[in-house]
Design a protein around this motif. Structure first.
Motif, short mmCIF file in Angstrom:
data_model
loop_
_atom_site.label_atom_id
_atom_site.label_comp_id
_atom_site.label_asym_id
_atom_site.label_seq_id
_atom_site.Cartn_x
_atom_site.Cartn_y
_atom_site.Cartn_z
N ILE A 8 -6.57 2.63 -5.09
CA ILE A 8 -5.39 1.78 -5.23
C ILE A 8 -5.47 1.13 -6.62
N ASP A 10 -3.82 -1.05 -9.91
CA ASP A 10 -2.86 -1.95 -10.53
C ASP A 10 -2.07 -1.15 -11.58
N LEU A 118 -0.41 -0.52 -6.66
CA LEU A 118 -0.11 -1.85 -6.12
C LEU A 118 0.14 -2.78 -7.29
N THR A 119 1.38 -3.23 -7.45
CA THR A 119 1.76 -3.96 -8.65
C THR A 119 2.51 -5.25 -8.34
N VAL A 143 3.47 0.17 -3.87
CA VAL A 143 3.78 -1.12 -3.25
C VAL A 143 4.05 -2.10 -4.39
N ASP A 144 5.30 -2.52 -4.49
CA ASP A 144 5.78 -3.38 -5.57
C ASP A 144 6.09 -4.75 -4.97
N SER A 145 5.44 -5.78 -5.49
CA SER A 145 5.59 -7.13 -4.95
C SER A 145 7.06 -7.54 -4.80
N LYS A 152 -0.07 -10.02 -5.18
CA LYS A 152 -1.51 -10.22 -5.31
C LYS A 152 -1.74 -11.62 -5.88
N ILE A 157 -0.38 -8.49 1.04
CA ILE A 157 0.08 -7.31 0.28
C ILE A 157 -0.98 -6.22 0.29
N PHE A 158 -2.26 -6.62 0.36
CA PHE A 158 -3.32 -5.63 0.50
C PHE A 158 -3.27 -5.01 1.89
N THR A 161 -0.54 -2.50 2.11
CA THR A 161 -0.91 -1.26 1.42
C THR A 161 -1.81 -0.41 2.30
N ASP A 176 -8.19 -3.35 -10.73
CA ASP A 176 -7.27 -4.36 -11.26
C ASP A 176 -7.95 -5.08 -12.41
#
Length: 213
Positions: A8, A10, A118-119, A143-145, A152, A157-158, A161, A176
């Motif tokens: 995963i 960033d 994951l951003t 997965v976009d905040s 994050k 959010i983790f 994912t 990250d």
């Protein structure tokens, strides 16, 4: 411990040049210091109880409203209302893909690892950052905040994912550039590598994969 099945990653600061460069470019272009921007956002947060940048990244505020609020706050400091509408243009003009890290992600996918991105990002920026690299070619999951209402280092959010991957925390490796985000991942049992530079990150990623192979 189980083998690592997924990586995963960033986006900004790992798969791109450092984000600091983009903020400095905005500072140079507008004459508004990062310190002034930060102080203005802190004052907004103090009045409203939520940090405006975090609200933007969670998709709760539109970019135009965020910039309007920030311009209003900065007007008190600067003595005039600044023009902030070119923020994203200046920001992305100064941001470049980190080609060696992108190549590593493609290599890991080729070795059979599942890949997720994951951003913490901005809803209106999605076409801009996606145009910088072949996102869907490398990553099966994004997965976009700004589209999930979490950011994050929030545990949720983790967990989202992991749920979307259908994998346990122990089966995943997270990369990250922010220490706080890596710490949050580790709290959930995810192996984390804090990115400092490409050579260091590659070495630590390979070591983690070998240890759990």
């Amino acid at each position: 411990m189980s083998a690592i099945e997924a990586v995963i990653s960033d986006f900004g600061g790992v798969l791109t040049t450092p984000l600091l460069g983009s903020f400095l470019a905005f500072q140079d272009e507008t004459g508004i210091s990062m310190e002034a921007m930060g102080a203005a956002m802190q004052r907004i947060a103090g009045r409203h109880g939520e940090h405006p940048l975090f609200e933007l990244e969670k998709g709760r505020r539109a970019e135009v409203d965020f910039l309007d609020d920030l311009a209003t706050e900065l007007e008190h400091d600067l003595g005039h209302r600044p023009e902030l509408h070119r923020f994203s243009e200046i920001y992305f003009d100064a941001l470049e893909p980190n080609e060696p890290m992108i190549a590593l992600m493609r290599e890991l996918k080729g070795r059979g690892l599942r890949m997720a991105l994951l951003t913490n990002n901005v809803r209106e920026w999605e076409p801009l950052w996606r145009s910088m690299m072949p996102v869907d070619e490398i990553f099966e999951l994004v997965v976009d905040s700004a589209f999930v209402g979490m950011r994050k280092p929030e545990p949720g959010i983790f967990e989202l994912t992991l749920e979307r991957l259908g994998l346990s925390a122990e089966s995943c490796l997270f990369v990250d550039d922010v220490a706080e985000n890596c710490d949050a991942a580790r709290e959930l049992g995810i192996t984390a590598v804090r990115y400092r530079d490409t050579a260091q990150a590659r070495e630590e990623i390979e070591a983690a994969l070998a240890a759990r192979g």
